[in-house]
Design an enzyme around this catalytic site. Sequence first.
Site, PDB file in Angstrom:
ATOM      1  N   CYS A 108      46.860  32.294  42.363  1.00  0.00           N
ATOM      2  CA  CYS A 108      47.386  33.776  42.019  1.00  0.00           C
ATOM      3  C   CYS A 108      49.130  33.749  42.208  1.00  0.00           C
ATOM      4  O   CYS A 108      49.965  33.820  41.309  1.00  0.00           O
ATOM      5  CB  CYS A 108      46.971  34.854  42.546  1.00  0.00           C
ATOM      6  SG  CYS A 108      47.209  34.848  44.377  1.00  0.00           S
ATOM      7  N   HIS A 156      46.386  38.952  47.012  1.00  0.00           N
ATOM      8  CA  HIS A 156      46.365  38.594  45.581  1.00  0.00           C
ATOM      9  C   HIS A 156      47.534  39.316  44.911  1.00  0.00           C
ATOM     10  O   HIS A 156      47.695  40.585  45.250  1.00  0.00           O
ATOM     11  CB  HIS A 156      45.147  38.986  44.831  1.00  0.00           C
ATOM     12  CG  HIS A 156      44.748  38.546  43.578  1.00  0.00           C
ATOM     13  ND1 HIS A 156      44.626  37.101  43.220  1.00  0.00           N
ATOM     14  CD2 HIS A 156      44.878  38.956  42.306  1.00  0.00           C
ATOM     15  CE1 HIS A 156      44.537  36.824  41.863  1.00  0.00           C
ATOM     16  NE2 HIS A 156      44.616  38.166  41.483  1.00  0.00           N
ATOM     17  N   HIS A 168      46.812  37.290  35.721  1.00  0.00           N
ATOM     18  CA  HIS A 168      46.635  36.763  36.929  1.00  0.00           C
ATOM     19  C   HIS A 168      45.874  35.424  36.851  1.00  0.00           C
ATOM     20  O   HIS A 168      45.108  35.504  36.053  1.00  0.00           O
ATOM     21  CB  HIS A 168      46.162  37.678  37.954  1.00  0.00           C
ATOM     22  CG  HIS A 168      44.978  38.329  37.698  1.00  0.00           C
ATOM     23  ND1 HIS A 168      44.027  38.166  38.667  1.00  0.00           N
ATOM     24  CD2 HIS A 168      44.289  38.786  36.551  1.00  0.00           C
ATOM     25  CE1 HIS A 168      42.842  38.690  38.337  1.00  0.00           C
ATOM     26  NE2 HIS A 168      43.064  38.947  37.123  1.00  0.00           N
TER      27      HIS A 168
END
Length: 192
Positions: A108, A156, A168
């Site tokens: 990510c 994240h 993402h």
Amino acid sequence: MSPKPVSLRPALTRRAAVVAGSAAAAALFATVPAAPAAAPAAPPASPTVTVSTTVVPLAARSATITLDPQAVAAAAPAAARRSAMQKALGKIGSPYRYGATGPNAFDCSGLVTWAFKSSGKSLPRTSNAMSRVGSPVSKSALQPGDLVFFYKPVSHVGIYIGNGKVVHASSRKSPVKISDISRMPFNSARRV
């Protein structure tokens, strides 16, 4: 008696200055990002770009364009955010790999750092460190290119693309993709 000759020089001078100024303004506005699809009713908080032209004689064959330095400085980060968002969108379908920073596989934060670095902006390597740079943005004020962080503590990150969606690198089970922001526990957002 023959008609008196008419000079076209003043009209041509004005026309050349208008054409040169219009072309320069069009080139400048091509680099300014478009407003988000659902623009708020209130006037925008960011400064506007002002372009002024100076008329010069046709013989000089050029025009002078004066740009407001504050407007240019404000437009540069917005252009970098939009560019990073486009670069991340170009990686949809790329595989997820923990610790990968591209250009063929990403985790990510690797996707975000790669996209912004490719757009001329350096960011910290981890999602947690990224969550402390730039300016905080409320969920309701998100704009395309903003960083969106998830979970508590932050673990994240994705790039907001508008309409409640982020691009993402999600997990080993799925490639780089677009998801609804509501599918993960929202933590915070930053504008860099």
